[in-house]
Write a protein that holds these residues in place. Structure first.
Motif, PDB file in Angstrom:
ATOM      1  N   ARG A   1      21.380  27.064 -80.471  1.00  0.00           N
ATOM      2  CA  ARG A   1      21.273  26.294 -81.712  1.00  0.00           C
ATOM      3  C   ARG A   1      19.886  25.658 -81.779  1.00  0.00           C
ATOM      4  O   ARG A   1      19.321  25.309 -80.746  1.00  0.00           O
ATOM      5  CB  ARG A   1      22.349  25.207 -81.815  1.00  0.00           C
ATOM      6  CG  ARG A   1      23.697  25.758 -82.270  1.00  0.00           C
ATOM      7  CD  ARG A   1      24.619  24.665 -82.774  1.00  0.00           C
ATOM      8  NE  ARG A   1      25.849  25.256 -83.316  1.00  0.00           N
ATOM      9  CZ  ARG A   1      25.983  25.677 -84.567  1.00  0.00           C
ATOM     10  NH1 ARG A   1      24.980  25.548 -85.409  1.00  0.00           N
ATOM     11  NH2 ARG A   1      27.120  26.214 -84.981  1.00  0.00           N
ATOM     12  N   PRO A   2      19.327  25.508 -82.975  1.00  0.00           N
ATOM     13  CA  PRO A   2      17.958  24.986 -83.085  1.00  0.00           C
ATOM     14  C   PRO A   2      17.797  23.625 -82.410  1.00  0.00           C
ATOM     15  O   PRO A   2      18.649  22.742 -82.537  1.00  0.00           O
ATOM     16  CB  PRO A   2      17.753  24.866 -84.602  1.00  0.00           C
ATOM     17  CG  PRO A   2      18.695  25.861 -85.194  1.00  0.00           C
ATOM     18  CD  PRO A   2      19.899  25.848 -84.298  1.00  0.00           C
TER      19      PRO A   2
ATOM     20  N   SER B   1      20.321  32.138 -82.310  1.00  0.00           N
ATOM     21  CA  SER B   1      21.645  31.956 -82.895  1.00  0.00           C
ATOM     22  C   SER B   1      21.596  30.731 -83.805  1.00  0.00           C
ATOM     23  O   SER B   1      20.995  29.715 -83.440  1.00  0.00           O
ATOM     24  CB  SER B   1      22.690  31.763 -81.782  1.00  0.00           C
ATOM     25  OG  SER B   1      23.982  31.566 -82.310  1.00  0.00           O
ATOM     26  N   ASN B   2      22.178  30.854 -84.988  1.00  0.00           N
ATOM     27  CA  ASN B   2      22.253  29.736 -85.937  1.00  0.00           C
ATOM     28  C   ASN B   2      20.878  29.225 -86.371  1.00  0.00           C
ATOM     29  O   ASN B   2      20.690  28.024 -86.596  1.00  0.00           O
ATOM     30  CB  ASN B   2      23.067  28.578 -85.331  1.00  0.00           C
ATOM     31  CG  ASN B   2      24.449  29.013 -84.889  1.00  0.00           C
ATOM     32  OD1 ASN B   2      25.241  29.501 -85.690  1.00  0.00           O
ATOM     33  ND2 ASN B   2      24.740  28.875 -83.603  1.00  0.00           N
ATOM     34  N   HIS B   3      19.921  30.131 -86.503  1.00  0.00           N
ATOM     35  CA  HIS B   3      18.568  29.760 -86.927  1.00  0.00           C
ATOM     36  C   HIS B   3      18.290  30.238 -88.346  1.00  0.00           C
ATOM     37  O   HIS B   3      18.758  31.303 -88.758  1.00  0.00           O
ATOM     38  CB  HIS B   3      17.521  30.379 -85.994  1.00  0.00           C
ATOM     39  CG  HIS B   3      17.315  29.630 -84.721  1.00  0.00           C
ATOM     40  ND1 HIS B   3      18.322  29.373 -83.812  1.00  0.00           N
ATOM     41  CD2 HIS B   3      16.186  29.067 -84.192  1.00  0.00           C
ATOM     42  CE1 HIS B   3      17.827  28.695 -82.779  1.00  0.00           C
ATOM     43  NE2 HIS B   3      16.530  28.495 -82.995  1.00  0.00           N
TER      44      HIS B   3
ATOM     45  N   GLN C   1      12.600  28.671 -88.977  1.00  0.00           N
ATOM     46  CA  GLN C   1      12.698  28.359 -87.555  1.00  0.00           C
ATOM     47  C   GLN C   1      12.369  29.587 -86.712  1.00  0.00           C
ATOM     48  O   GLN C   1      11.726  29.480 -85.663  1.00  0.00           O
ATOM     49  CB  GLN C   1      14.110  27.849 -87.238  1.00  0.00           C
ATOM     50  CG  GLN C   1      14.393  26.481 -87.818  1.00  0.00           C
ATOM     51  CD  GLN C   1      15.865  26.107 -87.776  1.00  0.00           C
ATOM     52  OE1 GLN C   1      16.742  26.963 -87.800  1.00  0.00           O
ATOM     53  NE2 GLN C   1      16.143  24.815 -87.724  1.00  0.00           N
ATOM     54  N   ILE C   2      12.801  30.746 -87.186  1.00  0.00           N
ATOM     55  CA  ILE C   2      12.475  31.990 -86.483  1.00  0.00           C
ATOM     56  C   ILE C   2      10.980  32.266 -86.575  1.00  0.00           C
ATOM     57  O   ILE C   2      10.338  32.637 -85.580  1.00  0.00           O
ATOM     58  CB  ILE C   2      13.284  33.161 -87.067  1.00  0.00           C
ATOM     59  CG1 ILE C   2      14.781  32.948 -86.825  1.00  0.00           C
ATOM     60  CG2 ILE C   2      12.841  34.485 -86.436  1.00  0.00           C
ATOM     61  CD1 ILE C   2      15.676  33.981 -87.503  1.00  0.00           C
TER      62      ILE C   2
ATOM     63  N   ALA D   1      15.056  39.735 -81.914  1.00  0.00           N
ATOM     64  CA  ALA D   1      15.752  40.890 -82.490  1.00  0.00           C
ATOM     65  C   ALA D   1      17.161  40.601 -82.977  1.00  0.00           C
ATOM     66  O   ALA D   1      17.777  41.451 -83.623  1.00  0.00           O
ATOM     67  CB  ALA D   1      15.810  42.021 -81.457  1.00  0.00           C
ATOM     68  N   VAL D   2      17.692  39.414 -82.684  1.00  0.00           N
ATOM     69  CA  VAL D   2      19.077  39.083 -83.019  1.00  0.00           C
ATOM     70  C   VAL D   2      19.151  37.676 -83.581  1.00  0.00           C
ATOM     71  O   VAL D   2      18.405  36.789 -83.148  1.00  0.00           O
ATOM     72  CB  VAL D   2      19.989  39.181 -81.766  1.00  0.00           C
ATOM     73  CG1 VAL D   2      21.394  38.671 -82.064  1.00  0.00           C
ATOM     74  CG2 VAL D   2      20.038  40.608 -81.238  1.00  0.00           C
ATOM     75  N   ASN D   3      20.039  37.468 -84.546  1.00  0.00           N
ATOM     76  CA  ASN D   3      20.383  36.125 -85.015  1.00  0.00           C
ATOM     77  C   ASN D   3      21.901  36.079 -85.165  1.00  0.00           C
ATOM     78  O   ASN D   3      22.470  36.791 -85.988  1.00  0.00           O
ATOM     79  CB  ASN D   3      19.712  35.814 -86.353  1.00  0.00           C
ATOM     80  CG  ASN D   3      19.784  34.336 -86.718  1.00  0.00           C
ATOM     81  OD1 ASN D   3      20.261  33.518 -85.933  1.00  0.00           O
ATOM     82  ND2 ASN D   3      19.320  33.994 -87.906  1.00  0.00           N
ATOM     83  N   GLN D   4      22.546  35.279 -84.351  1.00  0.00           N
ATOM     84  CA  GLN D   4      24.010  35.169 -84.396  1.00  0.00           C
ATOM     85  C   GLN D   4      24.367  34.021 -85.340  1.00  0.00           C
ATOM     86  O   GLN D   4      23.940  32.884 -85.151  1.00  0.00           O
ATOM     87  CB  GLN D   4      24.561  34.909 -82.996  1.00  0.00           C
ATOM     88  CG  GLN D   4      26.051  35.136 -82.889  1.00  0.00           C
ATOM     89  CD  GLN D   4      26.546  35.107 -81.451  1.00  0.00           C
ATOM     90  OE1 GLN D   4      27.273  34.187 -81.070  1.00  0.00           O
ATOM     91  NE2 GLN D   4      26.175  36.094 -80.655  1.00  0.00           N
ATOM     92  N   LEU D   5      25.138  34.341 -86.390  1.00  0.00           N
ATOM     93  CA  LEU D   5      25.424  33.387 -87.462  1.00  0.00           C
ATOM     94  C   LEU D   5      26.903  33.401 -87.818  1.00  0.00           C
ATOM     95  O   LEU D   5      27.566  34.440 -87.700  1.00  0.00           O
ATOM     96  CB  LEU D   5      24.621  33.754 -88.716  1.00  0.00           C
ATOM     97  CG  LEU D   5      23.097  33.710 -88.602  1.00  0.00           C
ATOM     98  CD1 LEU D   5      22.463  34.532 -89.713  1.00  0.00           C
ATOM     99  CD2 LEU D   5      22.599  32.265 -88.660  1.00  0.00           C
TER     100      LEU D   5
END
Length: 306
Positions: free
Chosen positions: A119-120, A148-150, A154-155, A167-171
């Protein structure tokens, strides 16, 4: 039955992943049965986090799968770090490195295929994150990185300093938690669905070829409950039953198929600990909902079209 595959960087990954947040609460035999079923179905992607069960979930998983070098070559391990429960979020170099070492020890492996920042962290220093990632990459402890959750900015801020591609963003995303889809449909409209609270993260990830991993794909609210069979969503459940009958799957499979139909090439992280439910989920990878059926499910959940 074998699930279909797609790519994350150089990794060939199944279209669905098994989330291991609840594996720590299983008896040894139950945990072994879940892992065995996943592998039989072709679901060889296992999602963890250092905080799941206080770390116990990673330990239970390693025992359940009988971790050794031969097993390790056949699976994809992803873990997350950056949350210090009840205290703060922590992207300091020291914490990231310490967290990864802890996960590796509990998982009984020398490397993670993917590491996500959970998480950020409001106090994140991108250059410090970059130092941690560089050390993990050079040592071979982590092969691929993500978040994750960005949100998009923020990325972007992290990516300016981090050499490795995120390469991944878990949302959080499900039929009933679909605001990132709704905001794209209700552009320039005076309704609550048009409020953009995540910076067009869905379109951003598509533009950047970042794989979105929906977490809690069967939940409504923030862990308030499962919409499948819930009296709060009678129209949705009727529609899912109708879709399931049409495609020869179950309502659980229909809910997953709804996510897989989106052109963003989503990779749902399904946290079921039921072997039978896993089979229903895997079956969803073999069907493609029509455009009409996708929109019918979307609206049955109470989502509106402008």
């Amino acid at each position: 039955m074998k699930v279909l595959y797609q790519n994350i960087e150089a990794l060939r990954v199944p279209r669905v992943a098994l989330g291991c947040m609840r594996i720590g609460g299983l008896e040894a035999g139950q945990a072994e049965a879940v892992v065995k079923t996943a592998l039989e179905l072709g679901i060889n992607f296992f999602d963890h986090a250092d905080i799941y069960g206080g770390g116990e979930c990673e330990t239970v998983f390693a025992r359940a799968i009988g971790m050794n070098s031969a097993v390790r070559e056949k699976i994809i391990l992803q873990s997350k770090c950056g949350i210090r429960p009840g205290v703060m979020f922590d992207f300091s170099k020291e914490h990231i490195l310490e967290a990864v070492d802890g996960s590796l020890q509990r998982l009984n492996t020398d490397y993670l295929d993917i590491l996500l920042l959970h998480r950020p962290d409001a106090l994140a220093e991108p250059d410090e994150v970059a130092e941690a990632f560089e050390r993990l990459s050079e040592s071979g402890k982590v092969r691929c990185f993500g978040v994750s959750n960005h949100n998009p900015m923020q990325i972007e801020l992290l990516q300016r300093s981090v050499r490795q591609r995120l390469a991944v963003n878990q949302l959080q995303l499900s039929i009933t938690n679909a605001t990132m889809i709704s905001t794209g449909l209700n552009v320039n409209m005076e309704n609550t669905a048009a409020v953009n609270r995540d910076g067009s993260v869905l379109d951003y990830c598509r533009l950047k070829d970042i794989t979105i991993q929906p977490w809690s794909p069967f939940q409504y609210g923030f862990f308030e409950g499962v919409f499948l069979g819930s009296p709060k969503y009678p129209a949705l459940n009727r529609k899912l039953e109708e879709i399931a009958a049409k495609y020869g799957i179950t309502p659980t499979g229909a809910a997953v198929a709804w996510l897989l139909r989106h052109p963003a090439r989503l990779q749902p992280v399904c946290g079921t600990m039921s072997p039978e439910r896993l089979r229903e989920i895997a079956a969803a990878t073999e069907v493609t909902l029509s455009r009409e059926d996708w929109y019918a499910v979307y609206q049955a959940a109470g989502n509106i079209l402008p």
